[in-house]
Design a protein around this motif. Structure first.
Motif, PDB file in Angstrom:
ATOM      1  N   GLY A  21       2.821  -3.893 -11.542  1.00 61.92           N
ATOM      2  CA  GLY A  21       2.320  -2.895 -12.489  1.00 61.92           C
ATOM      3  C   GLY A  21       3.474  -2.022 -12.966  1.00 61.92           C
ATOM      4  N   GLU A  22       3.495  -1.771 -14.282  1.00 63.76           N
ATOM      5  CA  GLU A  22       4.564  -0.918 -14.846  1.00 63.76           C
ATOM      6  C   GLU A  22       4.330   0.543 -14.483  1.00 63.76           C
ATOM      7  N   PHE A  23       5.319   1.353 -14.732  1.00 61.60           N
ATOM      8  CA  PHE A  23       5.281   2.757 -14.335  1.00 61.60           C
ATOM      9  C   PHE A  23       4.455   3.639 -15.260  1.00 61.60           C
ATOM     10  N   LEU A  24       3.934   4.677 -14.679  1.00 66.03           N
ATOM     11  CA  LEU A  24       3.376   5.781 -15.442  1.00 66.03           C
ATOM     12  C   LEU A  24       4.511   6.792 -15.620  1.00 66.03           C
ATOM     13  N   MET A  25       4.727   7.193 -16.862  1.00 67.54           N
ATOM     14  CA  MET A  25       5.747   8.211 -17.139  1.00 67.54           C
ATOM     15  C   MET A  25       5.018   9.531 -17.400  1.00 67.54           C
ATOM     16  N   GLY A  51       2.312  -5.097  -6.563  1.00 67.75           N
ATOM     17  CA  GLY A  51       3.039  -3.858  -6.259  1.00 67.75           C
ATOM     18  C   GLY A  51       3.504  -3.245  -7.572  1.00 67.75           C
ATOM     19  N   GLY A  52       4.188  -2.119  -7.487  1.00 67.65           N
ATOM     20  CA  GLY A  52       4.754  -1.502  -8.685  1.00 67.65           C
ATOM     21  C   GLY A  52       6.107  -2.120  -9.002  1.00 67.65           C
ATOM     22  N   VAL A  53       6.551  -1.986 -10.263  1.00 76.06           N
ATOM     23  CA  VAL A  53       7.803  -2.638 -10.679  1.00 76.06           C
ATOM     24  C   VAL A  53       9.026  -2.165  -9.890  1.00 76.06           C
ATOM     25  N   ASP A  54       8.955  -0.956  -9.353  1.00 74.59           N
ATOM     26  CA  ASP A  54      10.117  -0.461  -8.601  1.00 74.59           C
ATOM     27  C   ASP A  54      10.361  -1.276  -7.327  1.00 74.59           C
ATOM     28  N   HIS A  55       9.343  -2.014  -6.890  1.00 78.38           N
ATOM     29  CA  HIS A  55       9.501  -2.812  -5.672  1.00 78.38           C
ATOM     30  C   HIS A  55      10.230  -4.139  -5.918  1.00 78.38           C
ATOM     31  N   ILE A  56      10.374  -4.524  -7.184  1.00 76.96           N
ATOM     32  CA  ILE A  56      10.934  -5.864  -7.461  1.00 76.96           C
ATOM     33  C   ILE A  56      12.346  -6.038  -6.878  1.00 76.96           C
ATOM     34  N   LYS A 112      10.591  10.305 -16.010  1.00 76.60           N
ATOM     35  CA  LYS A 112      10.166  10.006 -14.642  1.00 76.60           C
ATOM     36  C   LYS A 112       9.477  11.218 -14.048  1.00 76.60           C
ATOM     37  N   MET A 113       8.515  10.959 -13.170  1.00 76.00           N
ATOM     38  CA  MET A 113       7.914  12.080 -12.457  1.00 76.00           C
ATOM     39  C   MET A 113       8.896  12.538 -11.397  1.00 76.00           C
ATOM     40  N   SER A 114       9.076  13.821 -11.274  1.00 76.44           N
ATOM     41  CA  SER A 114       9.947  14.256 -10.190  1.00 76.44           C
ATOM     42  C   SER A 114       9.535  15.630  -9.704  1.00 76.44           C
ATOM     43  N   GLY A 143       0.810  -1.217   0.000  1.00 73.15           N
ATOM     44  CA  GLY A 143       0.000   0.000   0.000  1.00 73.15           C
ATOM     45  C   GLY A 143       0.838   1.259   0.000  1.00 73.15           C
ATOM     46  N   PRO A 144       0.165   2.391   0.119  1.00 70.89           N
ATOM     47  CA  PRO A 144       0.877   3.678   0.014  1.00 70.89           C
ATOM     48  C   PRO A 144       1.683   4.016   1.258  1.00 70.89           C
ATOM     49  N   THR A 145       2.757   4.774   1.053  1.00 72.73           N
ATOM     50  CA  THR A 145       3.468   5.405   2.160  1.00 72.73           C
ATOM     51  C   THR A 145       2.811   6.767   2.311  1.00 72.73           C
ATOM     52  N   VAL A 146       2.185   6.985   3.487  1.00 73.68           N
ATOM     53  CA  VAL A 146       1.270   8.125   3.590  1.00 73.68           C
ATOM     54  C   VAL A 146       1.970   9.376   4.139  1.00 73.68           C
ATOM     55  N   ALA A 164      -0.688  11.125  -2.972  1.00 76.60           N
ATOM     56  CA  ALA A 164      -0.334  10.113  -3.970  1.00 76.60           C
ATOM     57  C   ALA A 164      -0.310  10.808  -5.328  1.00 76.60           C
ATOM     58  N   HIS A 165       0.693  10.498  -6.151  1.00 79.40           N
ATOM     59  CA  HIS A 165       0.678  11.056  -7.505  1.00 79.40           C
ATOM     60  C   HIS A 165      -0.003  10.054  -8.442  1.00 79.40           C
ATOM     61  N   ILE A 166      -0.283  10.529  -9.662  1.00 81.05           N
ATOM     62  CA  ILE A 166      -1.083   9.677 -10.551  1.00 81.05           C
ATOM     63  C   ILE A 166      -0.336   8.397 -10.935  1.00 81.05           C
ATOM     64  N   GLY A 167       0.999   8.385 -10.774  1.00 82.16           N
ATOM     65  CA  GLY A 167       1.757   7.144 -11.003  1.00 82.16           C
ATOM     66  C   GLY A 167       1.413   6.121  -9.941  1.00 82.16           C
ATOM     67  N   ASN A 168       1.464   6.543  -8.665  1.00 79.33           N
ATOM     68  CA  ASN A 168       1.056   5.641  -7.571  1.00 79.33           C
ATOM     69  C   ASN A 168      -0.345   5.116  -7.859  1.00 79.33           C
ATOM     70  N   LEU A 169      -1.218   6.036  -8.279  1.00 88.92           N
ATOM     71  CA  LEU A 169      -2.623   5.644  -8.445  1.00 88.92           C
ATOM     72  C   LEU A 169      -2.806   4.674  -9.604  1.00 88.92           C
ATOM     73  N   ARG A 170      -1.929   4.764 -10.623  1.00 94.03           N
ATOM     74  CA  ARG A 170      -2.015   3.776 -11.705  1.00 94.03           C
ATOM     75  C   ARG A 170      -1.836   2.370 -11.129  1.00 94.03           C
ATOM     76  N   THR A 171      -0.884   2.237 -10.189  1.00 94.20           N
ATOM     77  CA  THR A 171      -0.638   0.923  -9.594  1.00 94.20           C
ATOM     78  C   THR A 171      -1.880   0.414  -8.853  1.00 94.20           C
ATOM     79  N   TYR A 172      -2.644   1.342  -8.241  1.00 93.93           N
ATOM     80  CA  TYR A 172      -3.847   0.894  -7.520  1.00 93.93           C
ATOM     81  C   TYR A 172      -5.032   0.663  -8.459  1.00 93.93           C
ATOM     82  N   VAL A 173      -5.019   1.308  -9.642  1.00 95.53           N
ATOM     83  CA  VAL A 173      -6.038   0.966 -10.650  1.00 95.53           C
ATOM     84  C   VAL A 173      -5.782  -0.478 -11.105  1.00 95.53           C
TER      85      VAL A 173
HETATM   86  P1  AMP Z   1       4.768   4.433  -2.194  1.00 99.96           P
HETATM   87  O1  AMP Z   1       3.642   5.285  -1.656  1.00 99.96           O
HETATM   88  O2  AMP Z   1       5.987   5.225  -2.531  1.00 99.96           O
HETATM   89  O3  AMP Z   1       5.069   3.271  -1.286  1.00 99.96           O
HETATM   90  O4  AMP Z   1       4.253   3.851  -3.578  1.00 99.96           O
HETATM   91  C1  AMP Z   1       2.977   3.332  -3.746  1.00 99.96           C
HETATM   92  C2  AMP Z   1       2.927   2.487  -4.998  1.00 99.96           C
HETATM   93  O5  AMP Z   1       3.113   3.281  -6.164  1.00 99.96           O
HETATM   94  C3  AMP Z   1       3.973   1.394  -5.050  1.00 99.96           C
HETATM   95  O6  AMP Z   1       3.362   0.166  -5.416  1.00 99.96           O
HETATM   96  C4  AMP Z   1       4.936   1.867  -6.130  1.00 99.96           C
HETATM   97  O7  AMP Z   1       5.528   0.777  -6.784  1.00 99.96           O
HETATM   98  C5  AMP Z   1       4.008   2.622  -7.051  1.00 99.96           C
HETATM   99  N1  AMP Z   1       4.621   3.653  -7.921  1.00 99.96           N
HETATM  100  C6  AMP Z   1       5.520   4.607  -7.583  1.00 99.96           C
HETATM  101  N2  AMP Z   1       5.795   5.406  -8.644  1.00 99.96           N
HETATM  102  C7  AMP Z   1       5.048   4.954  -9.692  1.00 99.96           C
HETATM  103  C8  AMP Z   1       4.872   5.358 -11.082  1.00 99.96           C
HETATM  104  N3  AMP Z   1       5.510   6.387 -11.600  1.00 99.96           N
HETATM  105  N4  AMP Z   1       4.012   4.633 -11.836  1.00 99.96           N
HETATM  106  C9  AMP Z   1       3.333   3.586 -11.317  1.00 99.96           C
HETATM  107  N5  AMP Z   1       3.446   3.171 -10.029  1.00 99.96           N
HETATM  108  C10 AMP Z   1       4.297   3.833  -9.223  1.00 99.96           C
END
Ligand code: AMP
Ligand code: ZN
Length: 460
Positions: free
Chosen positions: A266-270, A235-240, A275-277, A28-31, A35-44
């Motif tokens: 789930g793959e990333f949203l760009m 989870g998102g791919v960054d967690h692998i 990258k989102m930054s 789940g999210p780190t609160v 949450a940015h729309i990338g995080n939310l893509r992973t939850y969709v």
């Molecule tokens: P976090 O709140 O940082 O723990 O991240 C919540 C979720 O968002 C995790 O499953 C991450 O893998 C995912 N996530 C982070 N950045 C992105 C992104 N750009 N696109 C898709 N998912 C992402």
């Protein structure tokens, strides 16, 4: 149904541990911020998995944690706790930060029609479970104590790196400079950190006052609520490469066998192909979408158009065209609702079969959407077709059934929100507020006329 398993790198037939029932764990999210729309893509993606399971008749026991302690600025053991960093910046307690951003996360998820897991445990509510888990790991020889904490000894765990395909040497190269001389291996990771007096979040443990590492929460909470072995972990791919490798090491070391049958990522949203930054100012949120007149469901529609295992690129142009497509889709569905033609049962079952095949082929939602569009565009307008669109929407979650007569085309969500607020104010007999909102709307070029059926917009 087939699902792609990150561990075996192939699509596999899904066989649940228990017939008709699926046990899922999602990171789940780190609160600590919106949450940015990338995080939310992973939850969709997580939501689509839930919905496809339900569509196939499975009951669910789904757990998603809320990380409110232990996730450091880097995924490994370096830097400050993300919660504490924000708390200091905003001069609040980490608990206040967690409560606020957890609330916003639920609102954002609701706006995207993301169905919430049955169990949503907080890390700070499970410190004892984590301490117990770590104690067992030490007992089994997988954990060791240093002056600043308890570490997992990855050299003792056969199979470290099997999810990401990185061997131990690769992990060493990937690990930053080894700042902790006491670690046996540079990639050994913290199970527990000892806390200095000033550290705000700390708990008593057999190793003194301290706080848990980030990875242990998922191993401890998945085990508590789902048992030693469960079906799917997402989870998102960054967690692998870090978080999930570490979860595997902890859980497998403890129970002596794999805890997860299918790993899904789930793959990333760009954004603008990058990258989102924060420094680029492109970490957009749901509030940013709304401010720009975009319905959050248009973002959901955008996500559904890409396979969850492919990168998806967000630009303002792309999201605007997703909004137009969604409006057209809803209008097309509406035409079927009012249709009078009869459709041959064979054609209905062909549509249904094509849709089912797509969703059951590793959640191929873009292909399933193609079938939906074929129905929407079908020449003869029919309630039969509307009926199957509604069933399909139990997966898509695009609100086909409660769409407005005049889909969002033309009505800005912000204006709609103001109209709703004014209606509420009138109900509450708060005439002053109602008039203020009416004047505000007038300033935005919208005149309201109150009718017995409610307020009607008279366009200026
Ligand atoms: P976090 O709140 O940082 O723990 O991240 C919540 C979720 O968002 C995790 O499953 C991450 O893998 C995912 N996530 C982070 N950045 C992105 C992104 N750009 N696109 C898709 N998912 C992402
Ligand atoms: Zn996790």
């Amino acid at each position: 149904m087939k699902l792609f398993n990150t561990l075996t790198k192939q699509k596999e037939e899904f066989v649940p541990l228990e017939e008709g029932h699926v046990k899922i764990y999602s990171c789940g999210p780190t609160v600590y911020q919106y949450a940015h729309i990338g995080n939310l893509r992973t939850y969709v993606f997580m939501d689509i998995l839930r919905r496809v399971m339900k569509y196939n008749g499975y009951t669910l026991n789904h757990v998603m944690n809320i990380t409110d302690v232990g996730h450091l600025v880097a995924d490994a053991d370096e830097g400050e706790d993300k919660m504490l960093k924000t708390a200091k910046e905003q001069k609040k307690t980490p608990w206040e930060i967690a409560e606020y951003f957890t609330g916003v996360f639920f609102q954002d998820a609701a706006a995207l029609n993301i169905g919430m897991p049955e169990i949503i445990p907080k890390a700070t509510g499970h410190i004892n479970e984590m301490i117990e888990f770590i104690s067992c790991l030490i007992e089994k020889g997988y954990g060791y104590e240093t002056s600043d904490g308890i570490y997992f000894d990855i050299g003792r765990f056969n199979g470290y790196g099997k999810l990401s395909g990185l061997d131990l040497e690769g992990q060493i190269a990937g690990a930053r400079v080894n700042v902790n001389e006491e670690k046996r291996h540079p990639a050994d990771f913290a199970l527990w950190k000892k806390a200095s007096k000033e550290h705000i979040m700390q708990w008593p443990s057999p190793w003194g006052m301290g706080y848990p590492g980030w990875h242990i929460e998922c191993s401890a909470m998945s085990r508590k609520y789902l048992g030693d072995v469960f079906d799917i972990h997402t989870g998102g791919v960054d967690h692998i490469p870090v978080h999930h490798e570490n979860e595997i090491a902890q859980s497998e070391a403890l129970i002596g066998k794999p805890a997860v049958n299918y790993w899904m990522h789930g793959e990333f949203l760009m954004v603008d192909n990058g990258k989102m930054s924060k420094s680029l100012g492109n970490t957009y949120t749901i509030a940013d979408l709304k401010k720009n007149g975009i319905d959050p469901l248009a973002f959901r529609y955008l996500c559904l158009n890409a396979n969850y295992r492919s990168k998806l690129n967000f630009t303002w142009e792309v999201i605007k065209s997703a909004q137009v497509s969604l409006d057209r889709l809803l209008e097309g569905a509406l035409a079927h609702r009012d249709g009078t033609e009869k459709i041959e049962p064979e054609l209905l079952s062909t549509f249904k079969r094509e849709f089912d095949e797509a969703v059951n082929d590793d959640l191929n939602i873009p292909k399933a959407l193609g079938v939906v569009w074929n129905i929407v565009r079908y020449g003869r307008k029919s309630k039969d077709l509307y009926g199957i669109l509604l069933k399909m929407d139990s997966i898509l979650g695009l609100n086909i059934s409660n769409m407005k007569e005049n889909p969002s085309n033309g009505i800005d969500p912000e204006i709609e929100e103001l109209i709703n607020q004014r209606q509420q104010a009138r109900k509450d007999k708060n005439w002053k507020l109602a008039d203020e909102i009416r004047d505000k709307l007038k300033g935005m070029g919208i005149t309201l006329e109150d009718t017995p059926q409610g307020a009607k917009i008279v366009k200026n």
